[in-house]
Design an enzyme around this catalytic site. Structure first.
Site, short mmCIF file in Angstrom:
data_model
loop_
_atom_site.label_atom_id
_atom_site.label_comp_id
_atom_site.label_asym_id
_atom_site.label_seq_id
_atom_site.Cartn_x
_atom_site.Cartn_y
_atom_site.Cartn_z
N GLN A 72 -4.50 -8.21 -34.42
CA GLN A 72 -5.77 -8.38 -35.13
C GLN A 72 -5.58 -9.03 -36.49
O GLN A 72 -6.54 -9.25 -37.22
CB GLN A 72 -6.45 -7.02 -35.30
N HIS A 93 -6.09 -2.96 -37.13
CA HIS A 93 -6.98 -2.31 -38.11
C HIS A 93 -6.75 -2.78 -39.54
O HIS A 93 -6.46 -2.00 -40.44
CB HIS A 93 -6.84 -0.78 -38.02
N GLU A 118 -19.96 2.80 -36.37
CA GLU A 118 -20.84 3.30 -37.43
C GLU A 118 -21.38 2.19 -38.33
O GLU A 118 -20.73 1.17 -38.54
CB GLU A 118 -20.09 4.31 -38.31
N TYR A 152 -16.26 9.45 -45.91
CA TYR A 152 -17.02 9.14 -44.70
C TYR A 152 -16.36 9.68 -43.43
O TYR A 152 -16.76 9.32 -42.33
CB TYR A 152 -17.32 7.64 -44.66
N TYR A 179 -8.93 6.90 -26.90
CA TYR A 179 -8.94 5.95 -25.80
C TYR A 179 -8.39 6.63 -24.54
O TYR A 179 -7.33 7.25 -24.58
CB TYR A 179 -8.10 4.71 -26.14
#
Length: 375
Positions: A81, A147, A240, A250, A261
């Site tokens: 990513q 991430h 979210e 949060y 997963y």
């Protein structure tokens, strides 16, 4: 006789409703093709700066020509990513030609990487970056290809918000304050923590932190309520939308609406806990929310003005969210799915200077798409 009339009326009504739906459908217009996994965009010099995740920055002309890679980028670790991710033009770009870029920065010894933010001046001819400066490097660097987060937002008071992922293998870090994993940070444009950050001077806490308990935010925008809005990926369910406030938690990974997963609860399987904020909205199953923007123009009619648009990677559509933000607690009233027939992963969405929405599709042959109003 009566049944025949009723059937005929039903057929006519069906035709009318089908015509009305078609008349209200937005239309995609391909501006440019051949972009490899484009990730972020910024409107400058009458065209669009586009990042490609493998580590290239290009300028797309108003007529759709894709320029050669712009030179002057730093070392970028592209893989998984990671790579060259978001780009934002300074609010005073017309005077200073400054842009901000978010990317995966390799460690000097090759031991890992982290999300980083840099700034540079785009040369007058638009071919190179000048005066490159690293403004922020996420700490610590880790060996991960996942991430990164990496959305940038400039607030009206001239500070930069940067949304950062938990790096997947370090998700517990999102609840501790001695690192930048799973955080939103607030920075000065010259680098360093912005004045007024909630943890400045607190022992054991990094001063750049604005909020924490985030998982992998890949969407962020400034809202009409003069607040930062962030969209983040849940694990398996529990995507979210949050409005990060200074010094608030949060919840990730202590509370979540998702699961591991393959199934199974995360931690104790909690969705609520005292001292942790609830999302403004959550998706289960996950849509994999990416770029997001509030529409400010009336190009699609006054009814759409002020609504939130979110790009979905997983289900390959553009979400239009009707909101109620007038009350003490904003809420999503309805969701509409747009451009479901494109069949491409949608990575980013922005409003252009012409008041129209623009999309990037995350494919090896990615596209820049202009979203035309109903017609």
């Amino acid at each position: 006789m009566w049944n025949s009339k009723r059937q005929l009326m039903g057929i006519v009504l069906g035709w009318v409703l089908a015509w009305a739906a078609q008349a209200q459908a937005v239309r995609p217009e391909v501006v440019a093709t051949g972009l490899q996994n484009p990730w972020g965009m910024a409107f400058v010099d009458g065209g669009v700066l586009v990042t490609e995740r493998p580590g290239r920055l290009r300028w797309v002309s108003p007529t759709g020509e894709v320029g050669a890679p712009i030179t002057g980028l730093p070392a970028i670790e592209a893989g998984g990513q990671g790579g060259l991710l978001d780009v934002v033009a300074d609010s005073a770009f017309a005077q200073n030609r400054r842009v901000y870029l978010c990317y995966a920065e390799p460690a000097a010894d090759g031991s890992g990487n982290s999300t980083a933010l840099g700034s540079a001046r785009l040369s007058d001819d638009g071919r190179r970056l000048e005066q490159w400066k690293v403004l922020f490097s996420q700490r610590p660097k880790v060996a991960s290809r996942l991430h990164f987060g990496c959305r940038i937002v400039e607030s009206p008071d001239g500070f930069l918000f940067l949304a950062l992922g938990d790096r997947f293998h370090r998700m517990a870090d999102a609840q501790t304050l001695d690192n930048h994993h799973g955080k939103v940070v607030r920075l000065r444009k010259q680098g360093g923590a912005a004045p007024g950050n909630p943890l400045m001077g607190r022992a054991g806490a990094l001063p750049e932190i604005w909020s924490w308990g985030h998982r992998n935010p890949q969407g962020a925008t400034w809202g009409p309520d003069n607040r930062l809005w962030v969209g983040e990926h849940g694990p398996q369910g529990g995507d979210e939308i949050n409005r990060p406030e200074a010094g608030k938690n949060y919840g990730w990974p202590v509370i979540t609406y998702g699961e591991n997963y393959g199934g199974g609860k995360i931690g104790e399987g909690l969705t609520h806990q005292a001292g942790m904020e609830q999302p403004l909205h959550q998706w289960t199953p996950s849509i994999a929310p990416a770029g997001m923007v509030f529409l400010r123009s009336k190009r699609y009619g006054s009814d759409w003005q002020g609504q939130l648009f979110v790009a979905s990677l997983k289900f390959r559509y553009l979400a239009r969210l009707e909101l109620d933000i007038a009350g003490p607690q904003p809420r999503v009233l309805r969701e509409h799915r747009l451009l479901t027939d494109l069949g491409q992963r949608m990575r980013d969405v922005k409003e252009g200077p012409d008041g129209l929405l623009y999309l990037l599709t995350d494919e090896r042959e990615g596209r820049l798409i202009r979203v035309l109003p109903p017609g």
